[in-house]
Design a protein around this motif. Structure first.
Motif, short mmCIF file in Angstrom:
data_model
loop_
_atom_site.label_atom_id
_atom_site.label_comp_id
_atom_site.label_asym_id
_atom_site.label_seq_id
_atom_site.Cartn_x
_atom_site.Cartn_y
_atom_site.Cartn_z
N LEU A 184 4.63 -5.77 -8.18
CA LEU A 184 4.65 -4.34 -8.50
C LEU A 184 3.23 -3.82 -8.69
O LEU A 184 2.86 -2.78 -8.13
CB LEU A 184 5.46 -4.12 -9.78
CG LEU A 184 5.48 -2.70 -10.36
CD1 LEU A 184 6.13 -1.73 -9.37
CD2 LEU A 184 6.22 -2.68 -11.69
N ILE A 185 2.42 -4.54 -9.45
CA ILE A 185 1.04 -4.12 -9.70
C ILE A 185 0.23 -4.11 -8.40
O ILE A 185 -0.52 -3.18 -8.11
CB ILE A 185 0.38 -5.04 -10.74
CG1 ILE A 185 1.06 -4.89 -12.09
CG2 ILE A 185 -1.12 -4.74 -10.86
CD1 ILE A 185 0.62 -5.89 -13.13
N GLY A 186 0.41 -5.17 -7.60
CA GLY A 186 -0.35 -5.29 -6.36
C GLY A 186 0.00 -4.23 -5.33
O GLY A 186 -0.82 -3.91 -4.46
N SER A 187 1.21 -3.67 -5.44
CA SER A 187 1.63 -2.67 -4.45
C SER A 187 0.78 -1.41 -4.50
O SER A 187 0.64 -0.70 -3.51
CB SER A 187 3.10 -2.30 -4.67
OG SER A 187 3.29 -1.61 -5.90
N PHE A 188 0.18 -1.13 -5.65
CA PHE A 188 -0.60 0.09 -5.80
C PHE A 188 -1.94 0.01 -5.06
O PHE A 188 -2.58 1.03 -4.82
CB PHE A 188 -0.83 0.39 -7.28
CG PHE A 188 0.41 0.84 -7.99
CD1 PHE A 188 0.78 2.17 -7.99
CD2 PHE A 188 1.23 -0.08 -8.63
CE1 PHE A 188 1.95 2.59 -8.63
CE2 PHE A 188 2.39 0.33 -9.27
CZ PHE A 188 2.75 1.66 -9.27
N SER A 189 -2.36 -1.20 -4.73
CA SER A 189 -3.59 -1.36 -3.96
C SER A 189 -3.33 -2.02 -2.62
O SER A 189 -4.26 -2.34 -1.88
CB SER A 189 -4.60 -2.20 -4.75
OG SER A 189 -4.07 -3.48 -5.06
N GLY A 190 -2.05 -2.21 -2.28
CA GLY A 190 -1.69 -2.86 -1.02
C GLY A 190 -1.95 -1.97 0.17
O GLY A 190 -1.94 -0.74 0.07
N THR A 191 -2.17 -2.59 1.32
CA THR A 191 -2.47 -1.84 2.54
C THR A 191 -1.42 -2.00 3.63
O THR A 191 -1.52 -1.37 4.67
CB THR A 191 -3.84 -2.29 3.11
OG1 THR A 191 -3.80 -3.70 3.37
CG2 THR A 191 -4.96 -1.98 2.14
N SER A 192 -0.43 -2.85 3.40
CA SER A 192 0.60 -3.06 4.42
C SER A 192 1.54 -1.87 4.48
O SER A 192 1.59 -1.03 3.56
CB SER A 192 1.40 -4.33 4.13
OG SER A 192 2.28 -4.13 3.04
N PHE A 193 2.30 -1.78 5.54
CA PHE A 193 3.24 -0.67 5.74
C PHE A 193 4.24 -0.58 4.59
O PHE A 193 4.61 0.51 4.15
CB PHE A 193 3.98 -0.87 7.07
CG PHE A 193 5.11 0.11 7.28
CD1 PHE A 193 4.85 1.39 7.73
CD2 PHE A 193 6.42 -0.26 7.03
CE1 PHE A 193 5.89 2.30 7.92
CE2 PHE A 193 7.46 0.63 7.22
CZ PHE A 193 7.20 1.92 7.67
N PHE A 194 4.69 -1.72 4.09
CA PHE A 194 5.73 -1.75 3.08
C PHE A 194 5.21 -1.66 1.65
O PHE A 194 6.01 -1.57 0.71
CB PHE A 194 6.57 -3.03 3.22
CG PHE A 194 7.54 -2.99 4.37
CD1 PHE A 194 8.69 -2.23 4.30
CD2 PHE A 194 7.29 -3.70 5.52
CE1 PHE A 194 9.59 -2.19 5.35
CE2 PHE A 194 8.18 -3.67 6.59
CZ PHE A 194 9.33 -2.91 6.51
N ALA A 195 3.91 -1.69 1.46
CA ALA A 195 3.33 -1.68 0.11
C ALA A 195 3.86 -0.54 -0.77
O ALA A 195 4.22 -0.78 -1.94
CB ALA A 195 1.80 -1.64 0.18
#
Length: 213
Positions: free
Chosen positions: A73-84
């Motif tokens: 959840l935390i990593g999704s805010f800085s993720g770059t993938s389409f699904f982030a």
């Protein structure tokens, strides 16, 4: 000696659970926790969850899964993938990671019961739980994305900008399924090669720790 039989939450249980949680945190902050692809980041962070579940019981697996999900959840805010962006929803990033260790535990117990007369019953149950548990984990995560965010993805199909090729070719549901299978296979292979070996080694080193409740 079965620690979880003699004392539900022994020092060994707490130490082992804390170790699996710590390993998950380390993997989340290093490349060890991810298999990167252009549009989806497959993960190896489910492996400590499987190990915790098979070696220490479902409670340990759920706690480790909670750490996994929270990090996702935390990593999704800085993720770059389409699904982030979709992993910003706890129903996608956290809930499946809490539920799938229960599946792993149930599969392992069922496999042990079915192969109880076999000398390799423990090995078979660990391998079965690693394969099916990982597949269910991927299915739950991708399924939640399809159910909760399928309409948003369909709307983005109109422009076609940044849409994964599998979705562009097959549509939302089928495309997500294709991507789930494509990314799930490496996750299954890695989990099956690592988790059973570690669990069996823990069995030999510390005695049978899987909960028999």
């Amino acid at each position: 000696m079965n620690y979880t039989q003699t004392r539900k939450y022994s020092l060994q249980w707490m130490t082992g659970t804390a170790l699996m949680m710590a390993v998950t945190l380390v993997m989340a902050s290093t490349p060890l926790g991810f298999i990167t692809t252009p549009f989806l980041t497959a993960t190896t962070m489910h492996i400590p969850v499987i190990i915790a579940t098979l070696a220490l019981g479902w409670e340990s697996g759920v706690l480790t899964g909670l750490i996994f999900g929270t990090q996702s959840l935390i990593g999704s805010f800085s993720g770059t993938s389409f699904f982030a962006p979709f992993f910003m929803n706890p129903l996608v990033s956290v809930l499946p990671r809490i539920l799938f260790p229960l599946c792993v535990y149930g599969i392992a117990k069922a496999a042990e019961h079915l192969t109880r007369k076999c000398k390799k019953s423990r090995e078979i149950s660990c391998v079965s739980a690693s394969i099916l548990g990982t597949a269910l984990h991927t299915g739950m995560v991708m399924g939640m994305i399809a159910v909760l965010d399928g309409q948003k993805i369909a709307e983005r199909l109109v422009s076609g900008v940044g849409i994964p090729e599998a979705i562009a070719q097959h549509g939302v549901a089928a495309g997500i399924a294709v991507m789930g299978v494509t990314n799930g296979i490496p996750e299954i292979i890695v989990a099956t090669l690592i988790a059973p070996v570690v669990v069996i080694a823990l069995d030999k080193a510390f005695g049978r720790m899987i909960a028999r409740r």
